[in-house]
Design an enzyme around this catalytic site. Structure first.
Site, PDB file in Angstrom:
ATOM      1  N   GLU A  59       0.824  -1.215   0.000  1.00 34.23           N
ATOM      2  CA  GLU A  59       0.000   0.000   0.000  1.00 34.23           C
ATOM      3  C   GLU A  59       0.857   1.263   0.000  1.00 34.23           C
ATOM      4  OE1 GLU A  59      -0.665  -2.665   1.842  1.00 34.23           O
ATOM      5  OE2 GLU A  59      -2.699  -3.261   1.248  1.00 34.23           O
ATOM      6  N   HIS A 126     -11.768  -5.396   7.934  1.00 34.47           N
ATOM      7  CA  HIS A 126     -12.371  -5.225   6.605  1.00 34.47           C
ATOM      8  C   HIS A 126     -13.651  -4.405   6.687  1.00 34.47           C
ATOM      9  CE1 HIS A 126      -9.731  -8.695   6.016  1.00 34.47           C
ATOM     10  NE2 HIS A 126      -9.790  -8.474   4.711  1.00 34.47           N
TER      11      HIS A 126
END
Lengths: 322, 357
Positions: A59, A126
């Protein structure tokens, strides 16, 4: 024909790739025949060869690469697989992209897409809503579209903006929300929308919580209360004026957001309304956020961890009785 | 590990380079690299500038830190000197020599350190965080390793636009090599196969922490193969070796070889910053071959090989001192930024500024 919130995001990206050769999409699993964990880029790699690129699970480097490309004339869209994972890119987003224009006079036109918010069974890693963190830092624009139309027009606008944009798309809305067709134009970013008019109470909210708030307004109407619901659309910039104008009509304010409570966008709205519109308030303004714990996995726990229509209605009734 | 001995292309004239070396100035000996003397002059300029900055700091005339590249000038100049117009340079904390060789005017340095509102950072950021991204000189952030992937992205943008023949060079230290950001940046550079050179200078201390608490691998260059880079080591105290090895890496990147990693070995001949007395640097390590002062080593080579006469050397010193004095006195006369006149706006899109009004 009907189009979902997710399809609107895909269509916006297709249009951007078609109309602007500076645009490319960079993220995990976005390319090939796969088209992303949620299929938001389905088919785009084939339609636009070399411009929808799979990345390693990196990321930080995904965003760093996008920053460098944006600095040199490109308009990258970074897809985080889940908003939660953008925490490992915070340094690049906050310290590099967010500071760059201020430091060097060179803006960084990146768009970082964050599949945000809870869906049942997704658990602590999540399900997060990160808008309040990003709004806290200078140099970023934070969009929180709540409708299919906004999902489409705001993503197109995000890429056109010369500054870094954090585009928070809500996973719960991906399939649940449908529109008849895509709009040709939308409200500009920074302008809130009055989603429902009312005179007794203002609920200021954004993203998936808009739909909980609208359900509450419907319920309260049967009880004789008219609720004004404001869709903020972006939390930074925050359209304080529209909220103040609404509070001037209703005298009561409830802010609802899905991020964690401490230092959240809802707290910011209340701070502003209290500072600038204290005389407009007939009761102490209230807010609702997710609970101050990690987000639970089990549906029974998850459904009460975040604000829901039942709890929002309870809070609204208490506020109306003040 | 492979050591290159390739010579670089012929010296090319460069804007802002020191005054012409001149036939008359050159002695009888042949320099060990065709850009040796030019490189030496950049090193000399950097050292002269930084010594002056240190004295200004000690005299209380610089707010914030002063971070110098003493001992790293040979590596650094080799990073900047081979870059051409259109190349991307991501210097780091100790790269004054390379920044100058790349084309950064001295006035950018002195304006930034002295807080002039006319500098590239306009008082908004200081010291070594300066840069001119529009001129391909990236402005580092303090979070180490972050600029590697940014360099990768800049190179991808050039490739997307169909440019050819460009490269990027990103500097790092052995301290920064231990960050996750560096690892991700190196990996993505190789995945994207961009024309990148990463020059890592092992100065043997991450602030005060010695190598044995920084990493446990046998040799940092061994990581090159793991990343999919070609790797080379260099004696950072030997200017000719730096020019050969880093110049060779630049050349290979330019012709489409995989990304290049060069690991240089030196000792930092200063504190981390000038606030730091570096008392933790052991006497033992100061006796290591890599602890030599690269500027002195280069001077000895010049004298030993009779590359120029002593009068020319003295003239070069005077020239460097004059340039530095002008840059400092100019910046000192300029106005500082003022809080009530500052444009307190962190985004360029004015109609999207979040107003508390």
């Amino acid at each position: 024909m009907s189009i979902t919130y997710l399809e609107a995001i895909r269509e916006a990206q297709a249009k951007l790739l078609r109309d602007d050769e500076r645009v490319f999409i960079y993220g995990q699993d976005v390319g090939g025949t796969f088209g992303g964990a949620f299929k938001a880029t389905k088919g785009l790699a084939k339609e636009f060869p070399g411009r929808v690129l799979n990345t390693p699970i990196s990321e930080d480097a995904m965003v760093g690469t996008a920053i460098g490309a944006a600095m040199h004339g490109m308009r990258p869209i970074v897809e985080m697989q889940f908003a939660d994972f953008s925490s490992t890119a915070l340094n690049q987003i906050l310290n590099n992209a967010g500071t760059h224009y201020w430091r060097t006079d060179v803006p960084i036109p990146i768009t970082v897409r964050l599949p945000s918010g809870g869906t049942k069974g997704s658990g602590p890693f999540h399900s997060q809503s990160m808008e309040s963190i990003y709004a806290h830092y200078p140099g970023l624009i934070v969009m929180t579209p709540a409708t299919v139309e906004d999902a489409y027009t705001m993503l197109i606008e995000a890429v056109a903006i010369d500054d870094p944009v954090i585009y928070c798309e809500h996973k719960y809305l991906y399939y649940h929300l449908k529109a008849e067709k895509l709009p040709t134009e939308g409200l500009p970013t920074g302008k809130a929308r009055i989603a429902r008019e009312g005179r007794d109470l203002t609920i200021a909210t954004y993203s998936a919580m808009l739909h909980e708030a609208l359900a509450v307004a419907e319920q309260l109407a049967t009880e004789g209360f008219e609720t004004e619901v404001i869709d903020l659309r972006s939390v930074k910039p925050l359209d304080t004026n529209t909220v103040l104008a609404s509070v001037a009509r209703t005298g009561r304010l409830l802010c609802v957001g899905e991020s964690f409570p401490w230092g959240s966008a809802t707290a910011e709205i209340i701070a502003r309304v209290t500072a600038e519109g204290f005389h407009l308030l007939d009761a102490a303004p209230q807010r609702m956020n997710a609970k101050d714990t990690p987000i639970p996995y089990h549906p029974n726990l998850w459904s009460v961890h975040r604000p829901n229509a039942k709890e929002i209605a309870r809070k609204a009734r208490a506020l109306l009785r003040e | 590990m492979l050591q290159t001995a390739q010579r670089t292309a012929k010296s090319k004239g460069k804007k802002g380079a020191p005054a012409s070396l001149g036939e008359a100035a050159v002695g009888k000996g042949a320099p060990p690299h065709d850009r040796f003397l030019e490189a030496f002059r950049w090193m000399l300029l950097a050292r002269t500038l930084e010594e002056k900055l240190v004295s200004l700091y000690r005299g209380g005339q610089i707010t914030g830190g002063v971070y110098i590249g003493k001992g790293q000038e040979a590596v650094s100049v080799a990073c900047g000197i081979f870059l051409e117009k259109g190349d991307i340079f991501a210097p780091l904390i100790r790269d004054q020599a390379g920044r100058s060789a790349f084309g950064e005017p001295l006035i950018d340095v002195t304006r930034t350190y002295l807080g002039s509102r006319l500098g590239p950072m306009r008082g908004r950021d200081g010291n070594i965080h300066r840069g001119r991204p529009r001129d391909n000189q990236l402005a580092m952030i303090s979070h180490l390793g972050a600029m590697v992937s940014v360099t990768v992205g800049a190179l991808m943008a050039k490739r997307f636009r169909g440019e050819k023949g460009f490269i990027g060079l990103s500097c790092i230290g052995e301290g920064g090599m231990q960050t996750g950001s560096f690892h991700e940046g190196m990996n993505i550079a190789a995945v994207e196969q961009v024309p990148l050179v990463v020059v890592a200078t092992n100065n043997h201390y991450a602030y005060s922490t010695p190598n044995d608490r920084e990493f446990a691998c046998h040799d940092l260059i061994d990581r090159a193969i793991g990343y999919g880079f070609e790797g080379y080591t260099v004696d950072g105290t030997d200017l000719a070796n730096c020019l050969d090895v880093i110049g060779g890496a630049v050349k290979r990147a330019r012709v489409g070889r995989p990304p290049q990693l060069v690991v240089a070995s030196i000792l930092r001949l200063s504190g981390h910053g000038e606030h730091d007395d570096a008392s933790y640097v052991t006497d033992e390590i100061k006796r290591e071959p890599f602890a030599r002062d690269c500027l002195k080593v280069t001077e000895h080579t010049i004298v030993d090989l009779k590359l120029v006469d002593t009068e020319t050397l003295a003239e070069w010193r005077r020239d460097a001192a004059t340039q530095v004095d002008v840059a400092i006195s100019t910046a000192q006369k300029e106005a500082a930024p003022e809080g009530d006149e500052e444009d307190w706006c962190a985004i360029s899109t004015r109609d999207l500024v979040d107003s508390l009004e």
